[in-house]
Each structure stands twice: as C-alpha cells, then as structure tokens.
Design a protein around this motif. Structure first.
Motif, PDB file in Angstrom:
ATOM      1  N   UNK A  78       0.835  -1.205   0.000  1.00  0.00           N
ATOM      2  CA  UNK A  78       0.000   0.000   0.000  1.00  0.00           C
ATOM      3  C   UNK A  78       0.866   1.249   0.000  1.00  0.00           C
ATOM      4  N   UNK A  79       0.528   2.218  -0.843  1.00  0.00           N
ATOM      5  CA  UNK A  79       1.311   3.439  -0.933  1.00  0.00           C
ATOM      6  C   UNK A  79       0.789   4.483   0.055  1.00  0.00           C
ATOM      7  N   UNK A  80       1.708   5.296   0.557  1.00  0.00           N
ATOM      8  CA  UNK A  80       1.312   6.436   1.366  1.00  0.00           C
ATOM      9  C   UNK A  80       1.158   7.640   0.432  1.00  0.00           C
ATOM     10  N   UNK A  81       0.887   8.777   1.011  1.00  0.00           N
ATOM     11  CA  UNK A  81       0.744   9.985   0.191  1.00  0.00           C
ATOM     12  C   UNK A  81       2.097  10.612  -0.133  1.00  0.00           C
ATOM     13  N   UNK A  82       3.174  10.040   0.419  1.00  0.00           N
ATOM     14  CA  UNK A  82       4.494  10.643   0.258  1.00  0.00           C
ATOM     15  C   UNK A  82       5.502   9.585  -0.176  1.00  0.00           C
ATOM     16  N   UNK A  83       6.223   9.888  -1.243  1.00  0.00           N
ATOM     17  CA  UNK A  83       7.213   8.946  -1.750  1.00  0.00           C
ATOM     18  C   UNK A  83       8.352   8.752  -0.749  1.00  0.00           C
ATOM     19  N   UNK A  84       8.734   9.825  -0.058  1.00  0.00           N
ATOM     20  CA  UNK A  84       9.822   9.684   0.908  1.00  0.00           C
ATOM     21  C   UNK A  84       9.430   8.722   2.037  1.00  0.00           C
ATOM     22  N   UNK A  85       8.160   8.754   2.427  1.00  0.00           N
ATOM     23  CA  UNK A  85       7.684   7.859   3.478  1.00  0.00           C
ATOM     24  C   UNK A  85       7.642   6.412   2.982  1.00  0.00           C
ATOM     25  N   UNK A  86       7.250   6.214   1.723  1.00  0.00           N
ATOM     26  CA  UNK A  86       7.307   4.875   1.139  1.00  0.00           C
ATOM     27  C   UNK A  86       8.739   4.334   1.188  1.00  0.00           C
ATOM     28  N   UNK A 123      26.467   1.365   3.911  1.00  0.00           N
ATOM     29  CA  UNK A 123      27.032   1.904   2.674  1.00  0.00           C
ATOM     30  C   UNK A 123      26.378   1.364   1.407  1.00  0.00           C
ATOM     31  N   UNK A 124      25.669   0.257   1.505  1.00  0.00           N
ATOM     32  CA  UNK A 124      25.044  -0.338   0.318  1.00  0.00           C
ATOM     33  C   UNK A 124      23.693   0.306   0.014  1.00  0.00           C
ATOM     34  N   UNK A 125      22.967   0.684   1.056  1.00  0.00           N
ATOM     35  CA  UNK A 125      21.594   1.176   0.884  1.00  0.00           C
ATOM     36  C   UNK A 125      21.479   2.511   0.140  1.00  0.00           C
ATOM     37  N   UNK A 126      22.266   3.555   0.433  1.00  0.00           N
ATOM     38  CA  UNK A 126      22.022   4.878  -0.161  1.00  0.00           C
ATOM     39  C   UNK A 126      21.922   4.937  -1.678  1.00  0.00           C
ATOM     40  N   UNK A 127      22.853   4.337  -2.461  1.00  0.00           N
ATOM     41  CA  UNK A 127      22.681   4.432  -3.918  1.00  0.00           C
ATOM     42  C   UNK A 127      21.426   3.718  -4.411  1.00  0.00           C
ATOM     43  N   UNK A 128      21.060   2.614  -3.770  1.00  0.00           N
ATOM     44  CA  UNK A 128      19.857   1.898  -4.172  1.00  0.00           C
ATOM     45  C   UNK A 128      18.605   2.717  -3.855  1.00  0.00           C
ATOM     46  N   UNK A 129      18.597   3.377  -2.714  1.00  0.00           N
ATOM     47  CA  UNK A 129      17.446   4.203  -2.351  1.00  0.00           C
ATOM     48  C   UNK A 129      17.300   5.379  -3.307  1.00  0.00           C
ATOM     49  N   UNK A 130      18.413   6.002  -3.668  1.00  0.00           N
ATOM     50  CA  UNK A 130      18.335   7.122  -4.607  1.00  0.00           C
ATOM     51  C   UNK A 130      17.797   6.673  -5.960  1.00  0.00           C
ATOM     52  N   UNK A 131      18.293   5.547  -6.448  1.00  0.00           N
ATOM     53  CA  UNK A 131      17.834   5.043  -7.748  1.00  0.00           C
ATOM     54  C   UNK A 131      16.347   4.700  -7.690  1.00  0.00           C
ATOM     55  N   UNK A 132      15.889   4.100  -6.588  1.00  0.00           N
ATOM     56  CA  UNK A 132      14.470   3.756  -6.447  1.00  0.00           C
ATOM     57  C   UNK A 132      13.614   5.011  -6.477  1.00  0.00           C
ATOM     58  N   UNK A 133      14.026   6.047  -5.767  1.00  0.00           N
ATOM     59  CA  UNK A 133      13.288   7.310  -5.791  1.00  0.00           C
ATOM     60  C   UNK A 133      13.291   7.919  -7.196  1.00  0.00           C
ATOM     61  N   UNK A 190      13.661   6.532 -10.139  1.00  0.00           N
ATOM     62  CA  UNK A 190      12.821   5.800 -11.084  1.00  0.00           C
ATOM     63  C   UNK A 190      11.350   6.128 -10.883  1.00  0.00           C
ATOM     64  N   UNK A 191      10.955   6.310  -9.635  1.00  0.00           N
ATOM     65  CA  UNK A 191       9.557   6.607  -9.332  1.00  0.00           C
ATOM     66  C   UNK A 191       9.209   8.042  -9.702  1.00  0.00           C
ATOM     67  N   UNK A 192      10.113   8.978  -9.470  1.00  0.00           N
ATOM     68  CA  UNK A 192       9.848  10.388  -9.740  1.00  0.00           C
ATOM     69  C   UNK A 192       9.881  10.686 -11.229  1.00  0.00           C
ATOM     70  N   UNK A 193      10.790  10.034 -11.950  1.00  0.00           N
ATOM     71  CA  UNK A 193      10.935  10.301 -13.370  1.00  0.00           C
ATOM     72  C   UNK A 193      12.122  11.209 -13.642  1.00  0.00           C
ATOM     73  N   UNK A 194      12.324  11.537 -14.883  1.00  0.00           N
ATOM     74  CA  UNK A 194      13.518  12.287 -15.300  1.00  0.00           C
ATOM     75  C   UNK A 194      13.176  13.634 -15.913  1.00  0.00           C
ATOM     76  N   UNK A 195      12.100  14.267 -15.448  1.00  0.00           N
ATOM     77  CA  UNK A 195      11.770  15.589 -15.953  1.00  0.00           C
ATOM     78  C   UNK A 195      12.682  16.650 -15.388  1.00  0.00           C
ATOM     79  N   UNK A 196      12.803  17.777 -16.077  1.00  0.00           N
ATOM     80  CA  UNK A 196      13.599  18.880 -15.580  1.00  0.00           C
ATOM     81  C   UNK A 196      15.096  18.658 -15.758  1.00  0.00           C
ATOM     82  N   UNK A 197      15.879  19.545 -15.146  1.00  0.00           N
ATOM     83  CA  UNK A 197      17.339  19.478 -15.230  1.00  0.00           C
ATOM     84  C   UNK A 197      17.849  18.396 -14.281  1.00  0.00           C
ATOM     85  N   UNK A 198      18.522  17.384 -14.825  1.00  0.00           N
ATOM     86  CA  UNK A 198      18.970  16.247 -14.036  1.00  0.00           C
ATOM     87  C   UNK A 198      20.487  16.229 -13.810  1.00  0.00           C
TER      88      UNK A 198
END
Length: 296
Positions: A29-37, A67-77, A79-87
């Motif tokens: 189940x998703x929450x209203x906030x991606x950071x909370x998910x 040390x393993x979690x941070x890059x995976x968490x960033x990539x997961x976020x 992918x969910x947010x998308x690649x709009x705007x200046x990346x």
C-alpha cells in the motif's frame, strides 16, 4: 566460518532484504508521500538484516548495510519520480554517493575477518540492556543507524524533487567537499591499516592525517553527508532548515557516541594515547599542538 562464506551469507541476507523492500514498493500500500514509502521499505529491509543478525548471533551483519543502501534508495526514488527537468545535479549526487559507497563497502570487505568476529561495541550495547538485549540490538544497532542514514538521504530526495534550478557555484562546492571527503576517509583508513600492520602492541597512531585529527575517518564521513546537504541547499534554498538534518545527526553520533567509546577503549589499551589526546585535535583536522618539553 571462512571470510568468503561469511561474505556470501551477508550478501544473501542483503539480497533478501532488498527484495522484501522492493516488493513493498512495488505491491504494498502506498502512502501519500514517496519519501515515506522509501522509509518504510528501508525499515523492512533493516528488519530482514536484523533477523539474519539474530540467526547468526552476530550484529555485524548490519555493518555494510550502511554503505550499500544509499545508492539503491536514490535510484528507487529517481525511477519513481521520473527524469523531468534538469537532471545534471542528480547525476552529480549519484556519482558522489556511488564513489562513497564503493569506498566504504570496499573498506568493509577488506577489514571484515568473517562472522567469527563481531564489532566490540555490539556485545557491550546488548550487555548494558540486560533482559532487553534483543530490543537494544534491534533499536540501537539496526534501526537507529538506518534512521540516521535515511536522514542523510533527505537532501537527495530534495534534489530529485526540485529540478528547476540549474547548476551553480554551490554545486561545485558540494562536489568538491563530497569527493574530498571520500578521498580523505580512504587515505585515513589506508594509513591506519599500514600502521596497524607494523606497530608495537599498545602503540597509538599519531602520524599522517592522524596527527592532524584523532578521527580523520569520522571527519571524512561527516563531510560526505554535509556535501549531500549542500547539494540539497543548491536545489532548494528555501529548504535550508532541514536539508542538513542528516549531517547534524551524523555529527551528533560521532561526538556523542562513536568518538567517546573509541577514545575510552584506546585509553584502556594504549598507554600513550593520553599524549595523543593532549596534542592532536579531536575531530576537525588542523596542525597538532607542540609537545611540551620538560624542564630539567
């Protein structure tokens, strides 16, 4: 148990942990906030690692999770947010995080002797808790570090969700601080390993970077999280009041827990460590004080 078998077991535990976290993100189940998910998924993965720690009676199962979690968490976020705007800023942040992750995970792989060994602090934490040792293990060794790292990832979330500001001078500063922090930590660890291989029993390290700071590796780690905060500030200056929450948490952990525990242990095991304390700065590197000459 050999080092190879130990690393394989830790690796399998992490695969299961991240699979459980990914399943939650995909079908839970998703929450209203991606950071909370992301936080819930992170805690689910932590719970799996905790279970592996209890099964093997060794909380050092958690050590590399940091040390393993941070890059995976960033990539997961991402992918969910998308690649709009200046990346461009996001790519810089990911590059710094991956650089840091490779360095710190590599340090763990090199130094980890196997599951016959456990970080000396963990049994002490459990022993102090008495009958509540399982709770202390879960909260103190697993959940609190997870929350600290997640707090450190808050500016990464800010970067990914604020893509309307182009690259500026603050991003250059953040990149320099982040890369410099990783290089500093690597150099400090390398110097310590070389010293430990040839030092006399009870001898204290006070050469190289360790003559400018008693804990240069901790300072480098703090500087990395500070760099992420600077990236967050560059992306959203209006969020200045919370993008450094992770760096502040890391600083508090080092100054309030990690450094006092390490220094007390060094004082007990190294007769000349008090002299190091008297001469060498505690945290921020700077030239050491001159050693006082005794008057004949």
């Amino acid at each position: 148990m050999s080092k190879t078998e130990s690393i394989v077991r830790v690796g399998v535990a992490y695969v299961l942990a991240f699979a459980a976290a990914g399943a939650w993100l995909a079908w839970g189940p998703e929450t209203a906030y991606l950071w909370l998910d992301g936080l819930i998924a992170d805690l689910i993965a932590t719970a799996v690692v905790f279970a592996a720690s209890r099964i093997h009676k060794n909380s050092s199962f958690y050590d590399a999770y940091w040390s393993v979690l941070p890059p995976l968490l960033m990539v997961a976020w991402w992918l969910e947010i998308g690649t709009g705007g200046d990346q461009v800023r996001a790519w810089l942040v990911l590059g710094v995080i991956v650089f840091w992750s490779i360095r710190l995970t590599g340090n763990w792989l090199y130094a980890f002797p196997g599951l016959h060994h456990e970080d000396w602090r963990y049994p002490m934490i459990r022993a102090r808790a008495g009958k509540a040792e399982a709770v202390a293990d879960l909260v103190g060794v697993h959940v609190v570090p997870t929350l600290q790292v997640f707090a450190g990832m808050v500016p990464v979330y800010v970067v990914l969700t604020n893509t309307d500001r182009g690259i500026g001078w603050l991003d250059v500063v953040a990149l320099a601080v982040g890369v410099g922090a990783v290089v500093l930590s690597f150099a400090a660890d390398l110097q310590m390993y070389r010293f430990a291989a040839h030092c006399s029993p009870g001898q204290a390290m006070a050469a190289g970077l360790w003559s400018w700071s008693r804990h240069p590796n901790y300072f480098g780690e703090f500087a990395f999280w500070l760099a992420l905060g600077l990236f967050g500030l560059a992306a959203a200056p209006q969020d200045w009041w919370w993008v450094f929450i992770g760096a502040v948490a890391m600083y508090a952990m080092f100054q309030g827990a990690s450094i006092p525990m390490m220094e007390q242990r060094s004082l007990e095991r190294r007769p000349d460590y008090q002299d190091v304390i008297d001469r060498v700065p505690r945290f921020v590197p700077r030239p050491p004080r001159k050693q006082r000459q005794s008057v004949a």
